[in-house]
Design an enzyme around this catalytic site. Structure first.
Site, short mmCIF file in Angstrom:
data_model
loop_
_atom_site.label_atom_id
_atom_site.label_comp_id
_atom_site.label_asym_id
_atom_site.label_seq_id
_atom_site.Cartn_x
_atom_site.Cartn_y
_atom_site.Cartn_z
N GLY A 119 17.02 0.97 1.73
CA GLY A 119 15.75 1.02 1.68
C GLY A 119 14.97 1.56 0.37
O GLY A 119 15.33 1.20 -0.80
N GLY A 175 -10.19 -18.47 19.04
CA GLY A 175 -8.82 -19.19 19.42
C GLY A 175 -8.43 -19.86 18.19
O GLY A 175 -7.16 -20.34 18.18
N GLU A 183 7.59 -3.41 -2.17
CA GLU A 183 7.56 -2.60 -3.40
C GLU A 183 7.13 -1.21 -3.18
O GLU A 183 6.41 -0.48 -3.73
CB GLU A 183 6.09 -3.23 -4.25
CG GLU A 183 6.32 -3.12 -5.72
CD GLU A 183 7.32 -4.21 -6.24
OE1 GLU A 183 7.17 -4.28 -7.42
OE2 GLU A 183 7.91 -4.81 -5.78
N GLU A 228 4.16 4.08 3.54
CA GLU A 228 4.80 5.56 3.85
C GLU A 228 5.07 6.37 2.79
O GLU A 228 4.73 7.50 2.47
CB GLU A 228 5.75 5.67 5.11
CG GLU A 228 5.22 5.11 6.67
CD GLU A 228 4.52 3.77 6.59
OE1 GLU A 228 3.58 3.19 7.22
OE2 GLU A 228 5.39 2.75 5.83
#
Length: 385
Positions: free
Chosen positions: A129, A340, A363, A367
Site C-alpha cells: 500500500g 432520482g 497517489e 490519510e
C-alpha cells in the site's frame, strides 16, 4: 486564465473544445461498456497532450505546471479516465527529464512526447500500500544485468505502456530501507507478466493491472540516472507532480458535476419555479462553487511552488487532499440536486460519484496526505525557528 502565456491559453482552449466536441457526446458509451477509448487517445496524441511536460529538444513545447494542471482539469471534466491515461506517463517523463542520463533522455523522451511511446510507473505492491519502504520487489545484480523478482498492483495503463518506471530494492539490506531503492526503466519482455486487470467501481476504459516479475532481466543501464540507491528521493519528487495531476483531475470531476447540477437546477421546476430558487438547492450550488474555486486556487498555488523549484510536497499534498474531498462532496450534492435522475445511469452524475473516490485513495491516500502535511508543517516550523 491568469498567469498563462497566450500560447498556453490556446492549448487549454483547444483541449476544452476537444472535450466538448469529441469526448462528452461519446463518453457514456465507452464508460458503460468499459471500452478502451483508442480513438480519443489518438486524438490526444495529435494534440500533443502526452508531451506537455517534455522540453526541447525532445518535445515541441513544455508548458508551465499551471497550464498542465488546467489541461488535466479539462480532460477530467470530459472523462476522468482520459486524464488518467496521461497521468503516470507525465510522472515518468518528469523523472527522465530531471534525473535521466543523456542516453535515457535521448532514447525515450522524443517518442514519449509524441505519444508513440506510452509510459507508466509502478510503485504499489499487494501487501505494501502506501508503505513504500515495505516493498518486496527486488533487483539483484547479475553481471551487467539486474534480475527483478516481485509484483506490483494497481498499475494504470500496464498493458498499453511500453515503458515502466519501476521502484524496487537494489539493496534489500539497506538501513533505512529507502537508501536501497532505485528506479529502473523497464520495457516488457520475458519474465514480466501483466497477470490480470483489476475490476473497479469507476475509472473505466483504461486498464488497472497487477504486474508480476519472475527473474526479469534488465541491463544495468536501466537504472534511472545511472546511480543506484536514489530511487526513493527521485520518486518522491515525481509524486509531487503526480499529486498535482490527481488534484487537477478532482477539480475537473467536481466541475463537471457542478456544471451538470447548475444546468439541471435551472431547467427542473417544482412547486411552480426552478429548483435553484428553493433555498436548499441554492445553498448546495453556492457551497459547491465556493469549494471548487478554493480547490482550483490551492491547486494553482501548488503548481507555482513546483515551478519555482521549491520542495512542494506540502502544497501538492494540500491540493490533492482538499480537491479530492471537494470532488467527492460536490459529486454527492450533484446527485441530491438531480434527485432520482442522479441515481440513473442515463445521466453522467452517477459516473462522477463513482470516479471521485479514486482521487481520495490514489497517489497516496488522504490519510497519508494528512501525515505528510503535518510532518512538513513541523519540519518547516523547526527550520524557521
Amino acid at each position: 486564465m491568469e498567469g498563462l502565456s497566450e500560447e498556453e491559453q490556446a492549448i487549454v482552449e483547444t483541449v476544452r473544445s476537444f472535450v466538448d466536441r469529441d469526448v462528452k457526446p461519446v463518453v457514456q458509451g465507452f464508460e458503460h461498456a468499459n471500452t478502451y477509448p483508442a480513438a480519443l487517445i489518438e486524438q490526444m496524441k495529435k494534440l500533443g497532450i502526452f508531451g506537455l511536460a517534455i522540453a526541447e529538444p525532445w518535445g515541441d513545447v513544455r508548458v508551465s505546471t499551471p497550464c498542465y494542471a488546467l489541461v488535466t482539469e479539462e480532460l477530467a471534466r470530459g472523462w476522468m479516465s482520459l486524464a488518467g491515461a496521461m497521468g503516470g506517463h507525465t510522472v515518468v517523463a518528469k523523472l527522465i527529464s530531471d534525473y535521466g542520463t543523456d542516453e535515457q533522455r535521448d532514447l525515450y523522451l522524443p517518442r514519449m512526447a509524441t505519444g508513440e511511446l506510452r509510459a507508466t510507473m509502478a510503485l504499489t505492491e499487494p501487501g505494501g500500500g502506501s508503505d513504500l519502504q515495505a516493498m518486496r520487489t527486488v533487483a539483484i545484480r547479475d553481471g551487467d544485468f539486474y534480475l527483478i523478482t516481485g509484483s506490483k498492483m494497481w498499475i494504470t495503463n500496464a498493458r498499453r505502456s511500453a515503458l515502466m518506471a519501476l521502484l524496487c530494492k537494489t539493496d534489500p539490506t539497506a538501513d533505512p530501507p529507502h537508501r536501497g531503492m532505485s528506479v529502473l526503466l523497464v520495457e516488457p519482455g520475458p519474465g514480466m507478466t501483466v497477470s490480470r486487470d483489476l475490476p473497479k467501481l469507476g475509472y473505466k476504459g483504461v486498464e488497472t493491472c497487477e504486474v508480476v516479475f519472475e527473474d526479469f532481466r534488465v541491463p544495468v543501464s536501466a537504472v534511472l540516472g545511472g546511480s543506484v540507491g536514489e530511487g526513493f528521493v527521485q520518486m518522491m519528487r515525481g509524486l509531487e507532480i503526480g499529486r498535482i495531476q490527481v488534484a487537477a483531475r478532482a477539480v475537473g470531476v467536481g466541475r463537471a458535476a457542478f456544471e451538470d447540477a447548475l444546468n439541471y437546477a435551472q431547467e427542473r421546476e417544482s412547486f411552480g419555479r426552478p429548483i435553484w430558487k428553493h433555498q436548499a438547492i441554492g445553498n448546495y450550488l453556492a457551497d459547491m462553487a465556493t469549494k471548487l474555486t478554493a480547490a482550483r486556487q490551492l491547486l494553482l498555488y501548488a503548481c507555482r511552488q513546483f515551478d519555482a523549484g521549491e520542495r512542494s510536497d506540502l502544497e501538492a499534498g494540500m491540493a490533492k487532499l482538499f480537491a479530492s474531498e471537494t470532488a467527492m462532496q460536490v459529486a454527492l450534492d450533484a446527485m441530491r440536486i438531480h434527485g432520482g435522475y442522479g441515481y440513473s445511469t442515463e445521466f453522467d452524475v452517477e459516473r462522477y460519484f463513482r470516479d471521485a473516490p479514486l482521487m481520495i485513495i490514489g497517489e497516496g491516500t488522504n490519510e497519508i496526505q494528512r501525515n505528510v502535511i503535518a510532518a512538513q508543517l513541523v519540519r518547516r516550523a523547526q527550520g524557521a525557528s
